[in-house]
Design a protein around this motif. Structure first.
Motif, short mmCIF file in Angstrom:
data_model
loop_
_atom_site.label_atom_id
_atom_site.label_comp_id
_atom_site.label_asym_id
_atom_site.label_seq_id
_atom_site.Cartn_x
_atom_site.Cartn_y
_atom_site.Cartn_z
N ARG A 27 -0.94 4.94 4.18
CA ARG A 27 -2.00 4.01 4.57
C ARG A 27 -1.46 2.89 5.44
O ARG A 27 -2.15 2.42 6.36
CB ARG A 27 -2.67 3.44 3.32
CG ARG A 27 -3.57 4.43 2.60
CD ARG A 27 -4.18 3.80 1.37
NE ARG A 27 -4.97 4.77 0.62
CZ ARG A 27 -5.14 4.75 -0.68
NH1 ARG A 27 -4.55 3.81 -1.39
NH2 ARG A 27 -5.89 5.65 -1.29
N ALA A 29 -2.78 2.20 9.21
CA ALA A 29 -3.36 0.92 9.58
C ALA A 29 -2.58 0.23 10.69
O ALA A 29 -3.08 -0.73 11.30
CB ALA A 29 -3.42 0.01 8.36
N ASP A 84 0.85 -1.19 0.00
CA ASP A 84 0.00 0.00 0.00
C ASP A 84 0.89 1.23 0.00
O ASP A 84 2.12 1.13 -0.02
CB ASP A 84 -0.93 0.01 1.22
CG ASP A 84 -2.27 0.67 0.94
OD1 ASP A 84 -2.31 1.58 0.07
OD2 ASP A 84 -3.26 0.30 1.59
N THR A 85 0.25 2.40 0.05
CA THR A 85 1.03 3.63 0.19
C THR A 85 1.64 3.67 1.58
O THR A 85 1.07 3.10 2.52
CB THR A 85 0.14 4.86 -0.02
OG1 THR A 85 -0.80 4.93 1.07
CG2 THR A 85 -0.61 4.79 -1.34
#
Length: 293
Positions: free
Chosen positions: A211, A215, A207-208
């Motif tokens: 993010r 998370a 993911d980026t």
């Protein structure tokens, strides 16, 4: 690539990896030594054959060795080969000529990586960091669409490392696609559009950076000088989840930084107190330590 596997004896170097890299994307591959990063990149580059799965690079298969792909991709590997008896300029001119690049490409690329002053130095006389920059220049001199960089800043000093960051930003701004591996988590967090964290041959997160951090743990750490707050007293403060002593600081972990800062101010004052929020490094350490998806 889809469901790619590569095994060496009983070791699953790449274990069912599926990954799509978008055109113009800056993708970082992160993971501990032996996680399978280099093997995965070598499969993409056409330097190694996958045991199973499908691989496509710029719309074609890189294996068997696809000569039509070579002018379109740039490779900088961990163990780069040089014409050591040539000067840096002669070496780069030779590489450029092999690709049919413009005559001024070598000079422009020397300047790009900060080696103009070393242009007349024999390659064998360059320092380790200068050779690393020459390896990167060799990967860029022919203006490739897709660039593979394997730990490109490993031997660079802090200033040269930051200079290379700007080179990579400029390349991305030109629409180039960059796939690179690194152990510098701050670098990946700063430069990458997305990062893939690889553990035991598998992608455990993709993911980026923002993010992935969001998370992960939302905890904040307060770093308090150890001469002003003991570990025992720190554990008594409200909202403290964990306390560790790290050299000359006491590290307090919490989910609510405001109330804990007030409590620390009351018992020790805030002079020299620092706060540290979650980073990509925290997420990386969590994933590589547990292997959790």
């Amino acid at each position: 690539m889809t469901d790619v596997h590569k095994r060496y004896g009983d070791t699953r170097a790449v274990d069912g990896v599926s990954l799509t890299v978008r055109r113009g994307e800056f993708l970082g591959l992160l993971g501990p030594n032996g996680a399978g990063k280099t093997t995965l990149v070598e499969i993409m580059e056409g330097l190694r054959q996958a045991d199973a799965g499908t691989v496509g690079v710029l719309g074609t298969s890189p294996w068997p060795r696809n000569l039509a792909l070579l002018p379109r991709i740039g490779l900088q590997t961990q163990a780069s080969a040089f014409f050591v008896r040539l000067t840096a300029r002669e070496h780069l001119r030779t590489v450029a000529a092999l690709y049919g690049a413009a005559r001024d490409a070598a000079e422009r690329t020397l300047a790009m990586v900060g080696l103009t002053e070393q242009g007349d130095t024999q390659v064998e006389g360059l320092s380790g960091g200068q050779r690393q920059r020459l390896a990167i220049a060799s990967a860029l001199v022919h203006g490739p669409e897709l660039i593979f960089l394997d730990e490109p800043t490993a031997a660079l000093d802090p200033q040269a490392r930051r200079d290379l960051w700007q080179v990579l930003r400029d390349l991305k701004g030109e629409g180039r696609t960059i796939v690179y591996t690194t152990h510098h988590l701050d670098e990946a967090e700063t430069l990458c559009d997305r990062v893939a964290i690889i553990v035991n041959g598998r992608i455990t997160a993709l993911d980026t950076p923002a993010r992935l951090v969001a998370a992960g743990s939302g905890n904040t750490r307060l770093l308090v000088p150890a001469d002003r707050l003991t570990e025992a007293r720190a554990r008594e403060l409200p909202g403290v989840l964990d306390v560790q002593v790290d050299g000359d600081v006491v590290v307090l972990e919490t989910t609510e930084a405001g109330p804990l800062l007030s409590a620390v101010e009351a018992v020790a004052g805030l002079q020299g107190v620092r706060t540290r929020t979650a980073s990509l490094e925290d997420v990386y350490l969590q994933l590589t330590a547990t292997g959790d998806r």
